[in-house]
Design an enzyme around this catalytic site. Structure first.
Site, PDB file in Angstrom:
ATOM      1  N   CYS A   2      26.300  38.033  34.826  1.00 58.83           N
ATOM      2  CA  CYS A   2      25.116  37.241  34.524  1.00 58.83           C
ATOM      3  C   CYS A   2      23.913  38.145  34.281  1.00 58.83           C
ATOM      4  O   CYS A   2      23.804  39.231  34.852  1.00 58.83           O
ATOM      5  CB  CYS A   2      24.775  36.330  35.699  1.00 58.83           C
ATOM      6  SG  CYS A   2      26.145  35.317  36.219  1.00 58.83           S
ATOM      7  N   ARG A  27      26.103  42.049  28.420  1.00 63.05           N
ATOM      8  CA  ARG A  27      26.751  41.993  29.729  1.00 63.05           C
ATOM      9  C   ARG A  27      27.888  40.965  29.756  1.00 63.05           C
ATOM     10  O   ARG A  27      28.710  40.994  30.662  1.00 63.05           O
ATOM     11  CB  ARG A  27      25.712  41.617  30.806  1.00 63.05           C
ATOM     12  CG  ARG A  27      24.608  42.639  30.928  1.00 63.05           C
ATOM     13  CD  ARG A  27      23.415  42.063  31.660  1.00 63.05           C
ATOM     14  NE  ARG A  27      23.657  41.923  33.080  1.00 63.05           N
ATOM     15  CZ  ARG A  27      23.359  42.840  33.994  1.00 63.05           C
ATOM     16  NH1 ARG A  27      22.803  43.965  33.621  1.00 63.05           N
ATOM     17  NH2 ARG A  27      23.602  42.630  35.260  1.00 63.05           N
ATOM     18  N   TRP A  74      27.862  34.221  33.442  1.00 65.74           N
ATOM     19  CA  TRP A  74      29.278  34.574  33.340  1.00 65.74           C
ATOM     20  C   TRP A  74      29.945  33.856  34.503  1.00 65.74           C
ATOM     21  O   TRP A  74      29.710  34.186  35.664  1.00 65.74           O
ATOM     22  CB  TRP A  74      29.457  36.092  33.441  1.00 65.74           C
ATOM     23  CG  TRP A  74      30.849  36.546  33.218  1.00 65.74           C
ATOM     24  CD1 TRP A  74      31.471  36.714  32.018  1.00 65.74           C
ATOM     25  CD2 TRP A  74      31.802  36.915  34.227  1.00 65.74           C
ATOM     26  NE1 TRP A  74      32.750  37.151  32.218  1.00 65.74           N
ATOM     27  CE2 TRP A  74      32.988  37.286  33.555  1.00 65.74           C
ATOM     28  CE3 TRP A  74      31.778  36.962  35.619  1.00 65.74           C
ATOM     29  CZ2 TRP A  74      34.134  37.696  34.226  1.00 65.74           C
ATOM     30  CZ3 TRP A  74      32.917  37.370  36.293  1.00 65.74           C
ATOM     31  CH2 TRP A  74      34.071  37.733  35.597  1.00 65.74           C
ATOM     32  N   ASN A  98      22.480  36.009  39.942  1.00 68.65           N
ATOM     33  CA  ASN A  98      23.605  36.851  39.533  1.00 68.65           C
ATOM     34  C   ASN A  98      24.320  37.274  40.805  1.00 68.65           C
ATOM     35  O   ASN A  98      23.689  37.774  41.733  1.00 68.65           O
ATOM     36  CB  ASN A  98      23.077  38.091  38.783  1.00 68.65           C
ATOM     37  CG  ASN A  98      24.181  39.087  38.477  1.00 68.65           C
ATOM     38  OD1 ASN A  98      25.368  38.748  38.467  1.00 68.65           O
ATOM     39  ND2 ASN A  98      23.790  40.322  38.219  1.00 68.65           N
ATOM     40  N   GLY A  99      25.642  37.072  40.862  1.00 70.07           N
ATOM     41  CA  GLY A  99      26.390  37.473  42.053  1.00 70.07           C
ATOM     42  C   GLY A  99      27.183  36.298  42.598  1.00 70.07           C
ATOM     43  O   GLY A  99      27.406  35.309  41.902  1.00 70.07           O
ATOM     44  N   GLU A 479      44.681  53.635  28.411  1.00 67.77           N
ATOM     45  CA  GLU A 479      43.394  53.236  27.833  1.00 67.77           C
ATOM     46  C   GLU A 479      43.607  52.553  26.481  1.00 67.77           C
ATOM     47  O   GLU A 479      42.918  51.583  26.154  1.00 67.77           O
ATOM     48  CB  GLU A 479      42.495  54.480  27.720  1.00 67.77           C
ATOM     49  CG  GLU A 479      41.208  54.319  26.927  1.00 67.77           C
ATOM     50  CD  GLU A 479      40.217  53.323  27.514  1.00 67.77           C
ATOM     51  OE1 GLU A 479      40.483  52.739  28.580  1.00 67.77           O
ATOM     52  OE2 GLU A 479      39.179  53.095  26.866  1.00 67.77           O
ATOM     53  N   LYS A 483      42.268  48.880  25.630  1.00 66.94           N
ATOM     54  CA  LYS A 483      41.369  48.612  24.484  1.00 66.94           C
ATOM     55  C   LYS A 483      41.935  47.502  23.624  1.00 66.94           C
ATOM     56  O   LYS A 483      41.232  46.580  23.237  1.00 66.94           O
ATOM     57  CB  LYS A 483      41.199  49.851  23.596  1.00 66.94           C
ATOM     58  CG  LYS A 483      40.281  50.947  23.981  1.00 66.94           C
ATOM     59  CD  LYS A 483      38.822  50.660  24.102  1.00 66.94           C
ATOM     60  CE  LYS A 483      38.489  49.979  25.405  1.00 66.94           C
ATOM     61  NZ  LYS A 483      37.951  50.786  26.443  1.00 66.94           N
ATOM     62  N   GLU A 486      41.953  43.953  25.470  1.00 69.00           N
ATOM     63  CA  GLU A 486      40.670  43.314  25.794  1.00 69.00           C
ATOM     64  C   GLU A 486      39.942  42.800  24.564  1.00 69.00           C
ATOM     65  O   GLU A 486      39.200  41.832  24.653  1.00 69.00           O
ATOM     66  CB  GLU A 486      39.775  44.224  26.632  1.00 69.00           C
ATOM     67  CG  GLU A 486      39.193  45.404  25.905  1.00 69.00           C
ATOM     68  CD  GLU A 486      38.250  46.229  26.764  1.00 69.00           C
ATOM     69  OE1 GLU A 486      37.542  45.664  27.597  1.00 69.00           O
ATOM     70  OE2 GLU A 486      38.223  47.452  26.586  1.00 69.00           O
ATOM     71  N   HIS A 502      63.207  53.047  32.887  1.00 70.30           N
ATOM     72  CA  HIS A 502      63.251  52.410  34.211  1.00 70.30           C
ATOM     73  C   HIS A 502      62.802  50.952  34.151  1.00 70.30           C
ATOM     74  O   HIS A 502      62.421  50.391  35.167  1.00 70.30           O
ATOM     75  CB  HIS A 502      62.395  53.210  35.192  1.00 70.30           C
ATOM     76  CG  HIS A 502      62.872  54.619  35.337  1.00 70.30           C
ATOM     77  ND1 HIS A 502      64.020  54.956  36.013  1.00 70.30           N
ATOM     78  CD2 HIS A 502      62.383  55.775  34.813  1.00 70.30           C
ATOM     79  CE1 HIS A 502      64.200  56.259  35.942  1.00 70.30           C
ATOM     80  NE2 HIS A 502      63.224  56.773  35.219  1.00 70.30           N
ATOM     81  N   LYS A 601      30.274  43.111  30.788  1.00 69.17           N
ATOM     82  CA  LYS A 601      30.073  44.557  30.635  1.00 69.17           C
ATOM     83  C   LYS A 601      29.934  45.234  31.988  1.00 69.17           C
ATOM     84  O   LYS A 601      30.432  46.318  32.205  1.00 69.17           O
ATOM     85  CB  LYS A 601      28.811  44.795  29.790  1.00 69.17           C
ATOM     86  CG  LYS A 601      28.507  46.265  29.522  1.00 69.17           C
ATOM     87  CD  LYS A 601      29.537  46.878  28.602  1.00 69.17           C
ATOM     88  CE  LYS A 601      29.297  48.346  28.358  1.00 69.17           C
ATOM     89  NZ  LYS A 601      30.524  48.998  27.850  1.00 69.17           N
TER      90      LYS A 601
HETATM   91  O1  M6R Z   1      30.514  50.192  34.391  1.00 73.95           O
HETATM   92  P1  M6R Z   1      31.841  50.728  34.832  1.00 73.95           P
HETATM   93  O2  M6R Z   1      32.248  51.954  34.062  1.00 73.95           O
HETATM   94  O3  M6R Z   1      31.940  50.929  36.306  1.00 73.95           O
HETATM   95  O4  M6R Z   1      32.884  49.595  34.455  1.00 73.95           O
HETATM   96  C1  M6R Z   1      34.224  49.696  34.850  1.00 73.95           C
HETATM   97  C2  M6R Z   1      35.076  48.814  34.004  1.00 73.95           C
HETATM   98  O5  M6R Z   1      34.682  47.475  34.127  1.00 73.95           O
HETATM   99  C3  M6R Z   1      34.989  49.209  32.522  1.00 73.95           C
HETATM  100  O6  M6R Z   1      35.338  50.549  32.362  1.00 73.95           O
HETATM  101  C4  M6R Z   1      35.909  48.333  31.655  1.00 73.95           C
HETATM  102  O7  M6R Z   1      37.240  48.515  32.012  1.00 73.95           O
HETATM  103  C5  M6R Z   1      35.669  48.674  30.200  1.00 73.95           C
HETATM  104  N1  M6R Z   1      34.463  48.078  29.735  1.00 73.95           N
HETATM  105  C6  M6R Z   1      36.807  48.272  29.338  1.00 73.95           C
HETATM  106  O8  M6R Z   1      36.607  48.702  28.036  1.00 73.95           O
END
Ligand code: M6R
Length: 606
Positions: A2, A27, A74, A98-99, A479, A483, A486, A502, A601
């Site tokens: 949020c 965010r 959010w 927020n929270g 990674e 990517k 997501e 395995h 974010k």
């Molecule tokens: O702000 P942070 O780097 O701590 O966030 C951690 C993860 O939420 C973040 O790396 C997330 O996995 C990426 N945005 C994915 O692309």
């Protein structure tokens, strides 16, 4: 997560609230709303979905108040619909939050018994009713908020306005960040300095447990012990940050293309380019005697840490323990006092990472953090902060922050190797010169970006995709899968190539593309054997390699050849093609690349 904004202005503030909320869009959110107080009366406007829906609703029913709060939500508790959108209000008070209020259920039950009528499924609404009750009893707004804060459990940032008070706003922070912006006869609250940038560059951050009473000309901050305190007002650099896409279609594309430049900036901070020696400012940990390094992070930042584990162990012979923060925070891992705990976070606000940081501090570890936001909570709670100089990352999918994290970690691993006597000065200079080459290699890859459009057609609309890699390419495979899933919503999994037999090999058939990250290093032949196993079962291989002959000779459905780099810097180089593959697949599929569904974010709740 949020986004919160609050303005005590001298003209109607609704439009400015929307502008500030736009800067918080990155965010992630699924509904939005604003509330203002006009001649003592609270008004509200909310909408499901994007801010343009809120703008439309406001055009139809304008709000004229000069004091107001705004929110991008959010969803955590309750569906993302108009009813659950913030601000939540009664005729006495309006709140954005927020929270998470962890004890909202018992509070709600108690309030309902006392006659409160709830309209939403949110945890936030209990705050509104609690404050209203206090006001009804005759408390002043400040007393009411203070009384309520003591009843709340969980993490939160709040901005609150009150009926009958056109020159008052209260903010509170426990866990989730909240900044105060100081203007000329105007005052602001915001989740971060980026939101406040158009209004002011004079920003102070509330500490955990603080609450603040704002008028247009003053800010009175009270800490968790009830004492009035001062918090430093900094000149924020956020106003200088251009939060636009430039010539790119998406922020993610812009940020992928910024990588040569921002890796160069980051290297400039950690390397003496005249001597090719590593120089880490404000970092006095002695690696020579360090017994152990503990790394913790989430998501992409965790994968950066996983690459670093290979580097620290191979080049510095330093034992590394690494875990995702959401697990490590509850594992009660024993730790020898005097170790180094290293946290990696783009936002510097990730709740799980922060919780592990606090655990490690209690275990008497030195605490260091690699962050992109230097004013963040993780940065402020660390003994040493190692900034990535990536600039603001707006796309939810992390790209340039990841490669800048790798850049800092690579420098740190070289420093550790030198101090522990496993890297000679000549080797250090060689490794640094290889790092300095990385921006050039990435530029070469970006010049061939058009090749990924065709490759992406092969992935789009597939149900599952596997990613394989070995050694330090294994985290790059993880990674790559993250990517892709997501932003394109295609199910993707990363595996250590040796794990294929395995279990995951059962998935292979002609409909499952397998992306293989295979630099020509000492593990290359082993990865080739795994590719043979995939090919023998009809799997479609998309090969990322630096070996032209292998790319030409091996039967793959497609391949991309990156410039040949040093084995040490390969993770940085190979990170880029897997970003481009995911990006172009998502564009082809027409998803919301910069704000993928359900994602935020900055993850400030558990
Ligand atoms: O702000 P942070 O780097 O701590 O966030 C951690 C993860 O939420 C973040 O790396 C997330 O996995 C990426 N945005 C994915 O692309």
């Amino acid at each position: 997560m949020c986004g919160i904004v609050g303005i005590l202005g001298t003209e109607p503030v609704a439009e400015d609230l929307i502008d500030a909320l736009k800067r918080l869009e990155y965010r992630g959110y699924d509904s939005a709303g604003v509330s203002t107080v006009e001649n003592g009366v609270l008004g509200r406007c909310r909408a499901k979905g994007k801010l343009k829906n809120l703008q439309k609703a406001l055009n139809e029913a304008p709000l004229q108040g000069h004091a107001g709060i705004g929110h991008t939500r959010w969803a955590t508790h309750g569906a993302p619909n108009v009813t659950n959108a913030h601000p939540h209000m009664t005729d006495r008070v309006a709140v954005v939050h927020n929270g998470i209020i962890e004890n909202f259920k018992p509070l709600r039950e108690r309030l309902e018994k006392e006659g409160a009528k709830f309209e939403t499924d949110t945890d936030t609404e209990v705050i509104v009713h609690l404050i209203s009750l206090e006001l009804k009893k005759g408390s002043a707004p400040e007393q009411a908020v203070q009384a309520v804060l003591t009843q709340l459990e969980g993490a939160f940032a709040l901005a609150i306005i009150f009926a009958g008070h056109d020159d008052l706003m209260i903010g509170a922070r426990r866990g989730s960040p909240l900044a105060i912006g100081y203007g000329e006869k105007e005052m602001y609250l915001g989740s971060d300095a980026i939101a406040l940038a158009p209004f002011t560059d004079r920003v102070a951050y509330l500490e955990d447990g603080d609450w603040v009473r704002l008028s247009r000309t003053s800010a009175t901050i009270i800490d968790e012990r009830g004492q009035e305190v001062e918090r430093t007002i900094n000149r924020s650099t956020a106003s200088a940050m251009l939060v636009d896409k430039g010539n790119h279609r998406h922020f993610m594309a812009k940020e992928i293309h910024q990588q040569p430049e921002v890796i160069g900036h980051t290297l400039g901070h950690y390397v003496d380019l005249a001597t090719n020696r590593v120089q880490i400012p404000d970092f006095d940990i002695d690696f020579k005697t360090l017994p152990r390094l503990t790394i913790s992070a989430c998501g992409t930042a965790y994968y950066a840490g996983l690459v670093a584990k290979y580097w620290f162990e191979k080049y510095a012979r330093l034992p590394v323990e690494i875990d995702v923060a959401s697990e490590m925070r509850y594992r009660e891992a024993p730790m020898e006092p005097g170790g180094l705990a290293l946290f990696i976070s783009q936002s510097g606000e990730t709740a799980d990472t922060l919780a592990v940081l606090r655990y490690c501090r209690a275990q008497k570890q030195h605490v260091a953090a690699i962050v992109n936001v230097t004013e963040s909570t993780i940065a402020r709670e660390s003994d040493a902060t190692l900034p990535t100089l990536a600039g603001p990352e707006i796309g939810v999918a992390s790209t340039k922050a990841f490669t800048c994290q790798l850049t800092v970690l690579a420098c740190l691993a070289i420093k550790a190797g030198v101090e522990r006597g496993h890297i000679s000065i000549e080797q250090e200079m060689e490794l640094v010169s290889q790092l300095v080459e990385v921006p050039r290699h990435i530029s070469t890859i970006l010049n061939d970006e058009h090749l990924f459009e065709k490759m992406a057609h092969g992935l789009a609309h597939k149900r599952d995709v596997l990613y394989l890699g070995r050694g330090s390419s294994f985290p790059i495979a993880l990674e790559g899968a993250l990517k892709l899933k997501e932003i394109s919503y295609i199910h993707a999994e990363g595996y250590a190539a040796g794990e294929l037999k395995h279990g995951p090999i059962a998935l292979i058939d002609e409909d499952v593309p397998v992306v293989v990250v295979a630099p020509k290093d000492n593990l290359f032949e082993k990865t080739v054997s795994n590719m043979e196993e995939v090919a023998a079962r009809g799997g479609q291989i998309i090969l990322m390699t630096d070996d032209k002959e292998a790319a030409a000779s091996f039967t793959t459905s497609s391949s991309f050849v990156v410039p040949r780099a040093h084995e040490f810097t390969n993770p940085l180089v190979f990170a880029v093609p897997i970003q481009l593959l995911a990006y172009h697949t998502a564009v082809f599929m027409g998803t919301d690349v910069d704000q993928p569904r359900n994602l935020a974010k900055s993850v400030t709740v558990e």
